[in-house]
Design a protein around this motif. Structure first.
Motif, PDB file in Angstrom:
ATOM      1  N   LEU A  39       0.856  -1.198   0.000  1.00 24.31           N
ATOM      2  CA  LEU A  39       0.000   0.000   0.000  1.00 24.31           C
ATOM      3  C   LEU A  39       0.887   1.241   0.000  1.00 24.31           C
ATOM      4  N   VAL A  40       0.631   2.127  -0.953  1.00 22.00           N
ATOM      5  CA  VAL A  40       1.329   3.417  -1.002  1.00 22.00           C
ATOM      6  C   VAL A  40       0.407   4.465  -0.404  1.00 22.00           C
ATOM      7  N   LEU A  73       4.027   6.087 -13.572  1.00 22.39           N
ATOM      8  CA  LEU A  73       4.510   5.203 -12.503  1.00 22.39           C
ATOM      9  C   LEU A  73       3.343   4.671 -11.672  1.00 22.39           C
ATOM     10  N   THR A  74       2.344   5.534 -11.451  1.00 28.67           N
ATOM     11  CA  THR A  74       1.152   5.124 -10.693  1.00 28.67           C
ATOM     12  C   THR A  74       0.430   4.004 -11.434  1.00 28.67           C
ATOM     13  N   GLU A  75       0.273   4.194 -12.739  1.00 22.24           N
ATOM     14  CA  GLU A  75      -0.418   3.196 -13.561  1.00 22.24           C
ATOM     15  C   GLU A  75       0.356   1.881 -13.565  1.00 22.24           C
ATOM     16  N   GLN A  76       1.672   1.997 -13.666  1.00 23.36           N
ATOM     17  CA  GLN A  76       2.528   0.795 -13.769  1.00 23.36           C
ATOM     18  C   GLN A  76       2.519  -0.009 -12.461  1.00 23.36           C
ATOM     19  N   ALA A  77       2.624   0.691 -11.318  1.00 21.86           N
ATOM     20  CA  ALA A  77       2.604  -0.020 -10.025  1.00 21.86           C
ATOM     21  C   ALA A  77       1.225  -0.639  -9.786  1.00 21.86           C
ATOM     22  N   ILE A  84      -2.824   2.341  -4.026  1.00 23.85           N
ATOM     23  CA  ILE A  84      -2.278   3.694  -3.850  1.00 23.85           C
ATOM     24  C   ILE A  84      -3.399   4.579  -3.313  1.00 23.85           C
ATOM     25  N   GLU A  85      -3.164   5.157  -2.142  1.00 26.15           N
ATOM     26  CA  GLU A  85      -4.226   5.925  -1.464  1.00 26.15           C
ATOM     27  C   GLU A  85      -3.758   7.306  -1.081  1.00 26.15           C
TER      28      GLU A  85
END
Ligand SMILES: Cc1cc2nc3c(=O)[nH]c(=O)nc-3n(C[C@H](O)[C@H](O)[C@H](O)COP(=O)(O)OP(=O)(O)OC[C@H]3O[C@@H](n4cnc5c(N)ncnc54)[C@H](O)[C@@H]3O)c2cc1C
Length: 320
Positions: A39-40, A73-77, A84-85
């Motif tokens: 979790l980010v 990067l958000t899409e890739q992770a 991602i929150e």
């Protein structure tokens, strides 16, 4: 990936990553691909979001905006299952009893994980403009904060550096590689030794002695009004050399502290701050750059994954 639970039956992540900039998102990408439940958490303040165009990110010869890079990067992770929150972490703590870490969020929730990556970045100390829009000045190149990032784009131009101390002097000297028209402007007063002044003058860096009264963004340039001067000086670009503040305040809850500048150690992506806790990106002492941050993120994630494998007993006995 099935959710683990702690002794109280609460959901337990393998890793919490604090920060959704290049460092945290790269760490999340690697952890998710290691099949770690990740979790980010971020509060939407990645410095990369303020970079209008980055020309020194390897693999992007035509440049990429910081916002575009963060989105990619958000899409890739996310593609590999990283969650991602948007939430601010107000406190971190460690529990030896449950071999886990807890993050308290500003919305009152508490989340737990077996490992942490601190990729919380720094906050730039910004110049205050008396007139004109700060962010518009950054976008059009009149205001810049990182000569390593974009000095090249300003070669041959008329440049001022704000801050007549050693930090500002070093930045002015660095910019001489790109232009022969560099002026050092004091924020309050010139704080240089006679030797430092002589070095700057020998390199043809101009040193303004007059007091700064106001800064303005007008006509795509920066106007600098100095005490006793009838007219404002005009520069193509101003680099404020006012430093930055590491976002390392979460260390306190873990019983840790940063260095004299409040940074995490430069090798915290490889050497844990405590078992299961790594750092990555600008919040570490060293070079504040996107490529460095992504490298740290990859290394920190791999170290954390291998540490978790050790805890789980999935390593070769002779591996270390
Ligand atoms: C104007 C500008 C232009 C730049 N241009 C370039 C360039 O051309 N090339 C280059 O290489 N670099 C450039 N940089 C530098 C680059 O943006 C940084 O090096 C990079 O963003 C560092 O990544 P990071 O992940 O370490 O930190 P950041 O991107 O700053 O991310 C930090 C993250 O931590 C989160 N966070 C911190 N504390 C908390 C908390 N308590 N709770 C929740 N979330 C938290 C923030 O919300 C953010 O998501 C530029 C910077 C600026 C300001």
């Amino acid at each position: 990936m099935p959710a683990r639970r702690n002794a109280s039956g609460e959901s337990l992540y393998d890793a919490l990553v604090i920060g959704a900039g290049p460092a945290g998102l790269t760490a999340a990408l690697y952890l998710a691909r290691y099949r770690r439940r990740t979790l980010v958490l971020h509060d939407g303040r990645s410095r990369a979001l303020g970079a209008p165009m980055a020309w020194n990110v390897p693999g992007f010869p035509d440049g990429i905006s910081g916002a575009d890079l963060v989105a990619r990067l958000t899409e890739q992770a996310g593609r590999y299952g990283a969650e991602i929150e948007l939430a601010r972490v107000v406190c971190l703590s460690a529990s030896a009893e449950s071999a886990s870490f807890a993050a308290d969020l500003d919305d009152g929730r508490r989340l737990s994980a077996r490992g942490l990556v601190l990729a919380s970045g720094v906050i730039t100390n910004e110049a205050v403009l008396d007139s004109g829009n700060h962010d518009a000045a950054v976008r059009n190149g009149a205001l810049r904060y990182c000569p390593i990032c974009d000095g090249y784009e300003h070669r041959g131009r008329k440049i001022a550096v704000l801050g007549s101390d050693l930090h500002g002097a070093a930045e002015a000297m660095f910019l001489r590689q790109y232009t022969d028209d560099v002026t050092l402007i004091p924020k309050w007063q010139v704080e240089l030794t006679s030797g430092q002044r002589a070095e700057l003058l020998a390199s043809d860096v101009k040193i303004e002695e007059r007091q700064l009264l106001r800064l303005a963004h007008r006509g795509g340039r920066i106007e600098v009004k100095l005490g006793g001067a009838e007219n404002a000086l005009c520069f193509d670009t101003l680099y404020p050399a006012l430093g930055s503040q590491p976002r390392s305040e979460l260390l306190a809850g873990l019983g840790l502290e940063g260095d004299a500048d409040r940074c995490l150690p430069a090798d915290a992506f490889a050497e844990p701050l405590m078992p299961g806790v790594y750092g990555a990106g600008d919040v570490l002492a060293g070079l504040d750059q996107i490529s460095t941050a992504t490298g740290h993120g990859a290394a920190a994630a791999t170290r954390l994954h291998n540490w978790l494998r050790g805890v789980e007993g999935h390593v070769m006995a002779d591996q270390h």
